[in-house]
Scaffold this motif. Structure first.
Motif, PDB file in Angstrom:
ATOM      1  N   GLY B  14       0.799  -1.222   0.000  1.00  0.00           N
ATOM      2  CA  GLY B  14       0.000   0.000   0.000  1.00  0.00           C
ATOM      3  C   GLY B  14       0.833   1.275   0.000  1.00  0.00           C
ATOM      4  O   GLY B  14       0.293   2.373   0.003  1.00  0.00           O
ATOM      5  N   THR B  35       3.810  -3.607  -8.334  1.00  0.00           N
ATOM      6  CA  THR B  35       3.053  -4.858  -8.281  1.00  0.00           C
ATOM      7  C   THR B  35       1.770  -4.730  -9.111  1.00  0.00           C
ATOM      8  O   THR B  35       1.121  -5.719  -9.393  1.00  0.00           O
ATOM      9  CB  THR B  35       2.680  -5.202  -6.825  1.00  0.00           C
ATOM     10  OG1 THR B  35       2.059  -4.061  -6.241  1.00  0.00           O
ATOM     11  CG2 THR B  35       3.900  -5.572  -6.013  1.00  0.00           C
ATOM     12  N   VAL B  36       1.404  -3.520  -9.460  1.00  0.00           N
ATOM     13  CA  VAL B  36       0.183  -3.316 -10.244  1.00  0.00           C
ATOM     14  C   VAL B  36       0.495  -2.621 -11.570  1.00  0.00           C
ATOM     15  O   VAL B  36      -0.317  -1.880 -12.111  1.00  0.00           O
ATOM     16  CB  VAL B  36      -0.883  -2.508  -9.438  1.00  0.00           C
ATOM     17  CG1 VAL B  36      -1.317  -3.301  -8.218  1.00  0.00           C
ATOM     18  CG2 VAL B  36      -0.358  -1.144  -9.006  1.00  0.00           C
ATOM     19  N   GLN B  39      -1.934  -2.600 -14.764  1.00  0.00           N
ATOM     20  CA  GLN B  39      -3.181  -1.844 -14.741  1.00  0.00           C
ATOM     21  C   GLN B  39      -2.998  -0.380 -14.376  1.00  0.00           C
ATOM     22  O   GLN B  39      -3.809   0.459 -14.738  1.00  0.00           O
ATOM     23  CB  GLN B  39      -4.162  -2.496 -13.754  1.00  0.00           C
ATOM     24  CG  GLN B  39      -4.679  -3.817 -14.252  1.00  0.00           C
ATOM     25  CD  GLN B  39      -5.423  -4.539 -13.163  1.00  0.00           C
ATOM     26  OE1 GLN B  39      -4.835  -4.949 -12.182  1.00  0.00           O
ATOM     27  NE2 GLN B  39      -6.722  -4.669 -13.321  1.00  0.00           N
ATOM     28  N   PHE B  40      -1.926  -0.067 -13.608  1.00  0.00           N
ATOM     29  CA  PHE B  40      -1.810   1.287 -13.082  1.00  0.00           C
ATOM     30  C   PHE B  40      -0.459   1.948 -13.362  1.00  0.00           C
ATOM     31  O   PHE B  40      -0.231   3.076 -12.936  1.00  0.00           O
ATOM     32  CB  PHE B  40      -2.092   1.283 -11.578  1.00  0.00           C
ATOM     33  CG  PHE B  40      -3.505   0.887 -11.247  1.00  0.00           C
ATOM     34  CD1 PHE B  40      -4.546   1.769 -11.456  1.00  0.00           C
ATOM     35  CD2 PHE B  40      -3.787  -0.377 -10.755  1.00  0.00           C
ATOM     36  CE1 PHE B  40      -5.851   1.399 -11.171  1.00  0.00           C
ATOM     37  CE2 PHE B  40      -5.089  -0.759 -10.463  1.00  0.00           C
ATOM     38  CZ  PHE B  40      -6.128   0.135 -10.668  1.00  0.00           C
ATOM     39  N   ARG B  42       0.861   3.341 -15.956  1.00  0.00           N
ATOM     40  CA  ARG B  42       0.722   4.596 -16.690  1.00  0.00           C
ATOM     41  C   ARG B  42       0.263   5.712 -15.736  1.00  0.00           C
ATOM     42  O   ARG B  42       0.837   6.796 -15.697  1.00  0.00           O
ATOM     43  CB  ARG B  42      -0.301   4.381 -17.802  1.00  0.00           C
ATOM     44  CG  ARG B  42      -0.357   5.420 -18.871  1.00  0.00           C
ATOM     45  CD  ARG B  42      -1.466   5.078 -19.869  1.00  0.00           C
ATOM     46  NE  ARG B  42      -2.724   4.701 -19.214  1.00  0.00           N
ATOM     47  CZ  ARG B  42      -3.596   5.571 -18.714  1.00  0.00           C
ATOM     48  NH1 ARG B  42      -3.359   6.858 -18.799  1.00  0.00           N
ATOM     49  NH2 ARG B  42      -4.706   5.149 -18.132  1.00  0.00           N
ATOM     50  N   GLN B  43      -0.772   5.373 -14.949  1.00  0.00           N
ATOM     51  CA  GLN B  43      -1.306   6.369 -14.000  1.00  0.00           C
ATOM     52  C   GLN B  43      -0.288   6.774 -12.949  1.00  0.00           C
ATOM     53  O   GLN B  43      -0.193   7.945 -12.582  1.00  0.00           O
ATOM     54  CB  GLN B  43      -2.522   5.778 -13.264  1.00  0.00           C
ATOM     55  CG  GLN B  43      -3.840   6.024 -13.947  1.00  0.00           C
ATOM     56  CD  GLN B  43      -4.990   5.601 -13.029  1.00  0.00           C
ATOM     57  OE1 GLN B  43      -5.192   6.153 -11.957  1.00  0.00           O
ATOM     58  NE2 GLN B  43      -5.727   4.593 -13.447  1.00  0.00           N
ATOM     59  N   GLY B  68       1.447  -0.964  -4.634  1.00  0.00           N
ATOM     60  CA  GLY B  68      -0.002  -0.767  -4.716  1.00  0.00           C
ATOM     61  C   GLY B  68      -0.496   0.491  -4.011  1.00  0.00           C
ATOM     62  O   GLY B  68      -1.629   0.525  -3.529  1.00  0.00           O
ATOM     63  N   LEU B  70      -2.022   4.180  -3.341  1.00  0.00           N
ATOM     64  CA  LEU B  70      -3.045   5.022  -3.967  1.00  0.00           C
ATOM     65  C   LEU B  70      -2.414   6.354  -4.380  1.00  0.00           C
ATOM     66  O   LEU B  70      -1.349   6.730  -3.894  1.00  0.00           O
ATOM     67  CB  LEU B  70      -4.190   5.261  -2.984  1.00  0.00           C
ATOM     68  CG  LEU B  70      -4.910   3.997  -2.498  1.00  0.00           C
ATOM     69  CD1 LEU B  70      -5.975   4.349  -1.468  1.00  0.00           C
ATOM     70  CD2 LEU B  70      -5.538   3.232  -3.659  1.00  0.00           C
ATOM     71  N   ASP B  71      -3.114   7.089  -5.243  1.00  0.00           N
ATOM     72  CA  ASP B  71      -2.570   8.345  -5.773  1.00  0.00           C
ATOM     73  C   ASP B  71      -2.173   9.319  -4.662  1.00  0.00           C
ATOM     74  O   ASP B  71      -1.132   9.981  -4.736  1.00  0.00           O
ATOM     75  CB  ASP B  71      -3.595   9.013  -6.697  1.00  0.00           C
ATOM     76  CG  ASP B  71      -3.684   8.299  -8.038  1.00  0.00           C
ATOM     77  OD1 ASP B  71      -2.863   7.380  -8.267  1.00  0.00           O
ATOM     78  OD2 ASP B  71      -4.567   8.641  -8.844  1.00  0.00           O
TER      79      ASP B  71
END
Lengths: 511, 93
Positions: B14, B35-36, B39-40, B42-43, B68, B70-71
């Motif tokens: 996290g 780890t992501v 899917q993420f 690029r973001q 993993g 968050l923004d």
């Protein structure tokens, strides 16, 4: 008076009528002390001898059970030996495979193993297979589905290799040992029982050869062709951490409390109910809260099914659960309980969860509490393929128990790190949404519209009922819209429904 | 201006570990392990870029090891690392 000589003609006539020979008087009398005789049991063989005598040939199917989970030593030992003996194109039918089976990667590359069927895959082997290691896709079945497939011939096993913690020279085998030399323990051998019944040849490997008769036994001598003594069939400490540990994770505790409230208010929490739970932190904690309510209301359960854990054993020993029905012992406490407690009963995979077996235990299950990697807005569940497209789990009994139980409750957090557990469409379909009744998250509880009576009961109990769409949007609002996974065009896995139909395929993930 | 190497964050689930160091080349060079990532990825890179540009950091080498996060976590870790690497306290100024 009629002597046997006088009857000789009649004996000949009777034999002729039956198409049999007449007795030639060739019976011999056994004389060797029976304890000596056991040592020369014709079934005792080295692994290599057993393989040769079994008649195994290239292209045939071999099977294994996974009761030692991460501690299993049998799969690698046997496949190493098969490779050394020069076998090729074998099909490996395991009840499940774990991280410890990474050495199979080399055997796949060398053409020793060219097909796999299993309930799940984890670790490096799963990674490589997800990226396209094998030419033929891995066939995934639920535990009940595997039992059905073995029995109806969809999955024909030529030679079964069964690791057992004790076995006598005649083949009576158990997942524990009553002797002083016990080296390992795994408890129930439930997943190996269909293999023992239906394989053409059965080889038991044991690390504790005990005196005949090793009864009561999980696998009976009449099913066993060869008994192989080896140093170790498995490391029991790796079945699970072993000790009962209550989760300290506040989110798991919240999920467990919510799930317990669902159970208690579901309409199925009545005296004599039956229950199955998973082994995750939240599932175990649910048992703790249900226990409190059972004590308070004076409710007792008739049986717990599974996947038996130390938690369930404790409730059984307290008198709160009458019987334990155990296809797989999830920890040492459960494995030891099955050895000493006649009300803790082993059950074969078929009698546990096969759809085409009317007496299977799942058909008499009231409540099941399950986990999920992903649930979608239509209540479909994925427990096999990670949100990164890599296989990282096992079907287990998920679809079997969901379909057959009175109420199926899936407990999962809304997010794991940045990975959403509630999505628009599951990466891989494992348990159809029509069989999933309630989804419990820390942001609310969703009830399948097909179960309005449950929705009413839970609303009346004051629980926070939301829609799956709300949960999906809540997840997206925190993490943003995920990019699509880079799937290729190769099918690396086939997911069978428990009725033997093909339900979904898994495509390879590109680097 | 990034004038020394600095980092912020951890390798806990996290969280994200951001390491910023001076770069002789122009622009932001972001190396991401996540780890992501599928899917993420690029973001995550986009959030790192936007956060640094918002702090007026345009030339730097960034090593991001994501578990993993968050923004909001990513923005906080990038800001902290940038403050340490530039010596410019954005919270005070």
């Amino acid at each position: 008076m009629s002597s046997i000589k006088d009857r000789a003609d009649l004996i000949k006539q009777a034999a002729a009528q039956m198409g049999k020979e007449t007795y030639k008087g060739t019976s011999t009398k056994a004389q060797l002390p029976r304890t000596e005789y056991q040592k020369s049991s014709p079934k005792i063989a080295t692994l290599e001898e057993a393989i040769r005598k079994s008649g195994l040939k290239d292209g045939m199917t071999i099977s294994f059970h996974h009761h030692f989970r991460g501690g299993d030593k049998v799969v690698n030992m046997v496949v190493d030996k098969l490779a050394e003996m020069g076998f090729k194109n074998l099909s490996l039918a395991a009840s499940s495979l774990q991280d410890v089976h990474a050495p199979l990667i080399e055997h796949i590359k060398n053409g020793v193993i060219t097909e796999i069927s299993t309930s799940g895959l984890r670790g490096e082997l799963a990674d490589e297979i997800s990226r396209g290691l094998m030419d033929k896709p891995v066939v995934f079945r639920s535990h009940g589905g595997r039992g059905s497939a073995i029995r109806n011939g969809d999955l024909h096993i030529d030679v079964a290799f069964i690791g057992a913690s004790s076995c006598d020279p005649l083949g009576n085998a158990c997942g524990f040992s009553r002797s002083e030399n016990a080296k390992s323990i795994c408890g129930s051998l439930g997943y190996a029982i269909p293999d023992a019944h239906h394989a053409d040849k059965v080889v038991v490997l044991t690390d504790d050869l005990v005196e005949y008769p090793n009864t009561p036994s999980s696998i009976s001598e009449h099913l066993v062709d060869f008994v192989v003594v080896c140093d170790s069939v498995g490391d029991s400490s790796k079945i699970s951490s072993g000790a009962i540990r209550d989760t300290k994770n506040p989110r798991d505790i919240l999920l467990a409390k919510q799930a317990a409230k669902v159970v208690i208010n579901s309409g199925y929490f009545n005296n004599g109910f039956s229950i199955q739970t998973g082994s995750g932190g939240a599932s175990l904690a649910v048992v703790k809260y249900i226990r409190e309510s059972m004590l308070e209301k004076g409710i007792k359960a008739s049986f717990a099914l599974g996947g038996i854990t130390a938690h369930m054993v404790k409730l059984h020993e307290e008198g709160l659960i009458d019987r334990l029905v155990d296809v797989q012992s999830f920890d040492r406490a459960a494995a030891e309980s099955i050895m000493r407690d006649p009300n803790h009963r082993e059950v074969s995979a078929i009698s546990y969860a096969s759809a085409d077996e009317p007496s299977s235990a799942t058909h008499f299950l009231d409540i099941v509490i399950l986990s999920a990697l992903e649930v979608d807005v239509n209540f479909n569940v994925n427990v096999l393929v990670g949100s990164d497209g890599i296989i990282r789990g096992a079907i287990g009994g998920h679809p079997d128990t969901a379909a057959d139980s009175g109420i199926s409750i899936v407990v999962c957090p809304l997010l794991r790190g940045r990975i959403p557990c509630v999505v628009d469409e599951v990466t891989t379909l494992i348990t159809p949404g029509s069989t999933v009744d309630v989804v419990v998250t820390e942001y609310g509880i969703a009830v399948n519209p097909g179960r309005p009576e449950i929705m009413e009961r839970l609303k009346a109990a004051g629980l926070n009922i939301v829609t799956m769409e709300y949960l999906r949007d809540r997840a997206l609002s925190v993490i943003g819209q995920p990019d699509p996974l880079p799937f290729g065009d190769k099918v690396v896995g086939i997911v069978m429904n428990r009725d033997g139909s093909v339900m979904d395929v898994i495509k390879n993930i590109k680097e | 201006m990034v004038n020394k190497e600095a980092f912020a964050g951890t390798l806990e689930s996290g969280d994200i570990l951001i390491q910023i160091s001076p770069s002789e080349e122009k622009g932001l060079h972001i190396e991401l392990q996540s780890t992501v990532a599928y899917q993420f990825g690029r973001q995550i890179k986009q959030v790192i870029t936007e956060t640094l540009e918002g702090l007026d950091v345009h030339d730097a080498r960034v090593m991001a090891t994501d578990k993993g996060a968050l923004d909001c976590t990513i923005r906080a870790r990038v800001t902290a690392a940038a403050v340490r690497a530039t010596g410019k306290d954005v919270w005070k100024d």
